[in-house]
Design a protein around this motif. Sequence first.
Motif, PDB file in Angstrom:
ATOM      1  N   VAL A  91      10.312 -11.986  18.429  1.00 19.11           N
ATOM      2  CA  VAL A  91       8.986 -12.550  18.718  1.00 19.11           C
ATOM      3  C   VAL A  91       8.194 -12.433  17.418  1.00 19.11           C
ATOM      4  O   VAL A  91       8.067 -11.329  16.888  1.00 19.11           O
ATOM      5  CB  VAL A  91       8.272 -11.759  19.840  1.00 19.11           C
ATOM      6  N   THR A  92       7.714 -13.536  16.923  1.00 21.27           N
ATOM      7  CA  THR A  92       7.100 -13.507  15.589  1.00 21.27           C
ATOM      8  C   THR A  92       5.599 -13.258  15.655  1.00 21.27           C
ATOM      9  O   THR A  92       4.859 -14.034  16.255  1.00 21.27           O
ATOM     10  CB  THR A  92       7.354 -14.828  14.832  1.00 21.27           C
ATOM     11  N   PRO A  93       5.126 -12.187  15.024  1.00 17.45           N
ATOM     12  CA  PRO A  93       3.688 -11.903  14.998  1.00 17.45           C
ATOM     13  C   PRO A  93       3.007 -12.666  13.854  1.00 17.45           C
ATOM     14  O   PRO A  93       3.685 -13.325  13.054  1.00 17.45           O
ATOM     15  CB  PRO A  93       3.660 -10.407  14.718  1.00 17.45           C
ATOM     16  N   ASP A  94       1.692 -12.550  13.768  1.00 14.53           N
ATOM     17  CA  ASP A  94       0.946 -13.155  12.655  1.00 14.53           C
ATOM     18  C   ASP A  94       0.888 -12.220  11.454  1.00 14.53           C
ATOM     19  O   ASP A  94       0.752 -12.650  10.318  1.00 14.53           O
ATOM     20  CB  ASP A  94      -0.474 -13.487  13.120  1.00 14.53           C
ATOM     21  N   ILE A  95       0.941 -10.921  11.757  1.00 16.67           N
ATOM     22  CA  ILE A  95       0.912  -9.897  10.705  1.00 16.67           C
ATOM     23  C   ILE A  95       1.918  -8.809  11.097  1.00 16.67           C
ATOM     24  O   ILE A  95       2.002  -8.430  12.268  1.00 16.67           O
ATOM     25  CB  ILE A  95      -0.494  -9.254  10.589  1.00 16.67           C
ATOM     26  N   ILE A  96       2.657  -8.329  10.106  1.00 18.38           N
ATOM     27  CA  ILE A  96       3.588  -7.230  10.380  1.00 18.38           C
ATOM     28  C   ILE A  96       3.325  -6.097   9.387  1.00 18.38           C
ATOM     29  O   ILE A  96       3.058  -6.357   8.205  1.00 18.38           O
ATOM     30  CB  ILE A  96       5.064  -7.710  10.314  1.00 18.38           C
ATOM     31  N   CYS A  97       3.373  -4.855   9.881  1.00 18.31           N
ATOM     32  CA  CYS A  97       3.220  -3.681   9.024  1.00 18.31           C
ATOM     33  C   CYS A  97       4.575  -3.004   8.870  1.00 18.31           C
ATOM     34  O   CYS A  97       5.261  -2.754   9.865  1.00 18.31           O
ATOM     35  CB  CYS A  97       2.259  -2.679   9.646  1.00 18.31           C
ATOM     36  N   LEU A  98       4.938  -2.703   7.632  1.00 16.03           N
ATOM     37  CA  LEU A  98       6.208  -2.035   7.360  1.00 16.03           C
ATOM     38  C   LEU A  98       5.958  -0.768   6.558  1.00 16.03           C
ATOM     39  O   LEU A  98       5.043  -0.723   5.727  1.00 16.03           O
ATOM     40  CB  LEU A  98       7.127  -2.963   6.554  1.00 16.03           C
ATOM     41  N   GLY A  99       6.758   0.244   6.799  1.00 17.63           N
ATOM     42  CA  GLY A  99       6.620   1.495   6.049  1.00 17.63           C
ATOM     43  C   GLY A  99       7.915   2.264   6.187  1.00 17.63           C
ATOM     44  O   GLY A  99       8.987   1.671   6.207  1.00 17.63           O
ATOM     45  N   LYS A 100       7.830   3.546   6.333  1.00 15.80           N
ATOM     46  CA  LYS A 100       8.991   4.412   6.554  1.00 15.80           C
ATOM     47  C   LYS A 100      10.272   3.911   5.863  1.00 15.80           C
ATOM     48  O   LYS A 100      10.483   4.220   4.708  1.00 15.80           O
ATOM     49  CB  LYS A 100       9.177   4.639   8.054  1.00 15.80           C
ATOM     50  N   SER A 125       0.857  -1.192   0.000  1.00  9.44           N
ATOM     51  CA  SER A 125       0.000   0.000   0.000  1.00  9.44           C
ATOM     52  C   SER A 125       0.890   1.238   0.000  1.00  9.44           C
ATOM     53  O   SER A 125       2.114   1.112  -0.047  1.00  9.44           O
ATOM     54  CB  SER A 125      -0.942  -0.004   1.212  1.00  9.44           C
ATOM     55  N   ASP A 126       0.258   2.405   0.066  1.00 12.13           N
ATOM     56  CA  ASP A 126       1.050   3.612  -0.153  1.00 12.13           C
ATOM     57  C   ASP A 126       1.503   4.355   1.096  1.00 12.13           C
ATOM     58  O   ASP A 126       2.295   5.268   0.999  1.00 12.13           O
ATOM     59  CB  ASP A 126       0.342   4.577  -1.111  1.00 12.13           C
ATOM     60  N   SER A 127       1.022   3.950   2.274  1.00 11.23           N
ATOM     61  CA  SER A 127       1.546   4.615   3.471  1.00 11.23           C
ATOM     62  C   SER A 127       1.395   3.723   4.692  1.00 11.23           C
ATOM     63  O   SER A 127       0.621   2.754   4.684  1.00 11.23           O
ATOM     64  CB  SER A 127       0.825   5.943   3.721  1.00 11.23           C
ATOM     65  N   GLY A 128       2.145   4.052   5.724  1.00  5.40           N
ATOM     66  CA  GLY A 128       2.107   3.267   6.949  1.00  5.40           C
ATOM     67  C   GLY A 128       0.707   3.173   7.533  1.00  5.40           C
ATOM     68  O   GLY A 128       0.262   2.105   7.965  1.00  5.40           O
ATOM     69  N   SER A 129      -0.010   4.307   7.532  1.00  3.72           N
ATOM     70  CA  SER A 129      -1.375   4.294   8.071  1.00  3.72           C
ATOM     71  C   SER A 129      -2.227   3.265   7.337  1.00  3.72           C
ATOM     72  O   SER A 129      -2.971   2.503   7.949  1.00  3.72           O
ATOM     73  CB  SER A 129      -2.024   5.676   7.910  1.00  3.72           C
ATOM     74  N   VAL A 130      -2.119   3.266   6.022  1.00  2.00           N
ATOM     75  CA  VAL A 130      -2.931   2.330   5.235  1.00  2.00           C
ATOM     76  C   VAL A 130      -2.498   0.887   5.514  1.00  2.00           C
ATOM     77  O   VAL A 130      -3.338  -0.017   5.584  1.00  2.00           O
ATOM     78  CB  VAL A 130      -2.871   2.666   3.730  1.00  2.00           C
ATOM     79  N   SER A 131      -1.213   0.667   5.718  1.00  4.38           N
ATOM     80  CA  SER A 131      -0.761  -0.703   6.017  1.00  4.38           C
ATOM     81  C   SER A 131      -1.384  -1.208   7.315  1.00  4.38           C
ATOM     82  O   SER A 131      -1.692  -2.392   7.436  1.00  4.38           O
ATOM     83  CB  SER A 131       0.765  -0.786   6.078  1.00  4.38           C
ATOM     84  N   ILE A 143      10.468   6.746  -1.563  1.00  5.95           N
ATOM     85  CA  ILE A 143       9.085   6.920  -2.031  1.00  5.95           C
ATOM     86  C   ILE A 143       8.170   6.402  -0.936  1.00  5.95           C
ATOM     87  O   ILE A 143       8.472   5.372  -0.322  1.00  5.95           O
ATOM     88  CB  ILE A 143       8.806   6.083  -3.301  1.00  5.95           C
ATOM     89  N   GLY A 144       7.055   7.078  -0.717  1.00 12.18           N
ATOM     90  CA  GLY A 144       6.104   6.600   0.271  1.00 12.18           C
ATOM     91  C   GLY A 144       5.555   5.246  -0.138  1.00 12.18           C
ATOM     92  O   GLY A 144       4.937   5.131  -1.202  1.00 12.18           O
ATOM     93  N   HIS A 145       5.830   4.232   0.656  1.00 14.50           N
ATOM     94  CA  HIS A 145       5.248   2.934   0.369  1.00 14.50           C
ATOM     95  C   HIS A 145       5.216   2.113   1.650  1.00 14.50           C
ATOM     96  O   HIS A 145       5.940   2.401   2.591  1.00 14.50           O
ATOM     97  CB  HIS A 145       6.014   2.202  -0.737  1.00 14.50           C
ATOM     98  N   ALA A 146       4.348   1.103   1.671  1.00 11.53           N
ATOM     99  CA  ALA A 146       4.193   0.320   2.895  1.00 11.53           C
ATOM    100  C   ALA A 146       3.778  -1.092   2.531  1.00 11.53           C
ATOM    101  O   ALA A 146       3.401  -1.381   1.389  1.00 11.53           O
ATOM    102  CB  ALA A 146       3.142   0.977   3.795  1.00 11.53           C
ATOM    103  N   ALA A 147       3.859  -1.972   3.530  1.00 13.12           N
ATOM    104  CA  ALA A 147       3.501  -3.368   3.290  1.00 13.12           C
ATOM    105  C   ALA A 147       2.845  -3.949   4.531  1.00 13.12           C
ATOM    106  O   ALA A 147       3.220  -3.618   5.655  1.00 13.12           O
ATOM    107  CB  ALA A 147       4.756  -4.168   2.939  1.00 13.12           C
ATOM    108  N   THR A 148       1.856  -4.788   4.309  1.00 11.49           N
ATOM    109  CA  THR A 148       1.244  -5.566   5.379  1.00 11.49           C
ATOM    110  C   THR A 148       1.539  -7.018   5.033  1.00 11.49           C
ATOM    111  O   THR A 148       1.107  -7.498   3.985  1.00 11.49           O
ATOM    112  CB  THR A 148      -0.281  -5.345   5.404  1.00 11.49           C
ATOM    113  N   VAL A 149       2.301  -7.678   5.891  1.00 10.00           N
ATOM    114  CA  VAL A 149       2.722  -9.038   5.561  1.00 10.00           C
ATOM    115  C   VAL A 149       2.075 -10.027   6.533  1.00 10.00           C
ATOM    116  O   VAL A 149       2.192  -9.875   7.752  1.00 10.00           O
ATOM    117  CB  VAL A 149       4.261  -9.166   5.615  1.00 10.00           C
ATOM    118  N   ALA A 150       1.403 -11.024   5.968  1.00 11.32           N
ATOM    119  CA  ALA A 150       0.679 -12.006   6.785  1.00 11.32           C
ATOM    120  C   ALA A 150       1.380 -13.358   6.739  1.00 11.32           C
ATOM    121  O   ALA A 150       2.091 -13.672   5.775  1.00 11.32           O
ATOM    122  CB  ALA A 150      -0.754 -12.153   6.262  1.00 11.32           C
ATOM    123  N   ASN A 151       1.158 -14.153   7.783  1.00 10.14           N
ATOM    124  CA  ASN A 151       1.747 -15.491   7.803  1.00 10.14           C
ATOM    125  C   ASN A 151       0.803 -16.499   7.128  1.00 10.14           C
ATOM    126  O   ASN A 151      -0.299 -16.158   6.675  1.00 10.14           O
ATOM    127  CB  ASN A 151       2.133 -15.908   9.235  1.00 10.14           C
TER     128      ASN A 151
END
Length: 400
Positions: A241-250, A97-103, A257-265
């Motif tokens: 400590v491993t989560p089920d979902i991680i949000c990345l941005g910044k 996605s395009d920003s941390g908030s959206v992730s 470029i503004g970009h972000a990712a939501t990564v699921a297991n």
Amino acid sequence: MIWYPYVQMKTMPQPYKIIDADGVYLYTKDNKMIDSISSWWCMIHGYKHPVLTEALKSQADKFAHVMLAGLTHEPVEHFSAELAKTLPGTLNYTFFSDSGSVSVEVALKIALQFYLNQGEKNRTKVLALKHAYHGDTFKTMEVGDSESYHFVLDAFGPKKDVYHIPTEIPALEKAMEEHHKELNCVLVEPLLQGAGGMLMYDLAFLQRARELCDKYGVLLVFDEVATGFGRTGYMFVADAVTPDIICLGKGLTGGYIGHAATVANQKVYDAFYGDSNRLALMHGPTFMANPLACSVGLASLKVFKEENYLGKIKKIEAITKRELAGFTDDRIKEIRIMGASVCIEVKDPKYIQGYQQYAYKNHVFARPFMSYLYAMVPYIITEDELVHVLNTMKNWFYIK
Ligand SMILES: *Cc1c(COP(=O)(O)O)cnc(C)c1O
């Protein structure tokens, strides 16, 4: 007219106009300053990094953008594969996605639908932390707990879909015991709460959160928009400590470029996978997986690994601890250091008023907020430059 962020336009001091940037330095027409906060924590390689700049240019020569629905491309294939390789466990399924908030919005949507897809309709609530900050969109404001940013939400009355707890294990245990049946996820900024005040807490809290989430069948979500890519000393706190979902941005694109990712297991992904369209994730930002962002993100990951950034960050932490050892002042409440982050919290915001202008005169760019004087430097900073940043922070208390 430009409408600037988080500021009263009527009384705002004139912002510094940047005409060039290189390495850790920002240039105005008549000054050169070290960017001690990496442009809101994202320019982890500093400015004008040759490898990142080249990645961006060569992709721009091919194509700057194509949509991701019905189309795909090499930069996103490579980048998602590389992220999967880099992230721990089965965190292999990346939604861009395009920003941390959206992730974070996407993570919250996934957590809610994860249960809906399995016929559980009552898990509509989120357990989050006191002083949490997860972005400025409406749902992220709601799970956030930073009154000073998001007071507009008061217009809607008390928040209904979130519980906030302090970063203390007994509070966590109590909340999980009481509320687990209504929760879809526990959402945290792991180890370091940035915008909420550069607050730091123990790994033991996260380990306990993982255990309790497993015990009660609640998803654990790490918002690593700020902590990801080395800021705490871990590449990701998820490595500990491993989560089920991680949000990345910044830092995801090295700040280019503004970009972000939501990564699921695997477990999360599987709940959306099946024959029915009703199970699918209904989300799709226009600019998701932008090829320029993916190319530069890939280059950023490569540099991070090949140039031993975790070693650089260890050194930054050691120098910071050495330089601030024994430093005290009556006006200081606490000094906190973790990885490439340092915060001097003062007892009253008035004690750091004027610091930005003072720092500017000393060739440092800083932007303290509320009671927090802090630095989050680009990892390529030299020892001398870092010592200069820290001396500027210390000297402020001597001269005032
Ligand atoms: C900055 C930040 C966000 C929001 O990211 P944006 O790209 O500004 O939307 C979310 N969570 C955390 C922890 C952040 O530090």
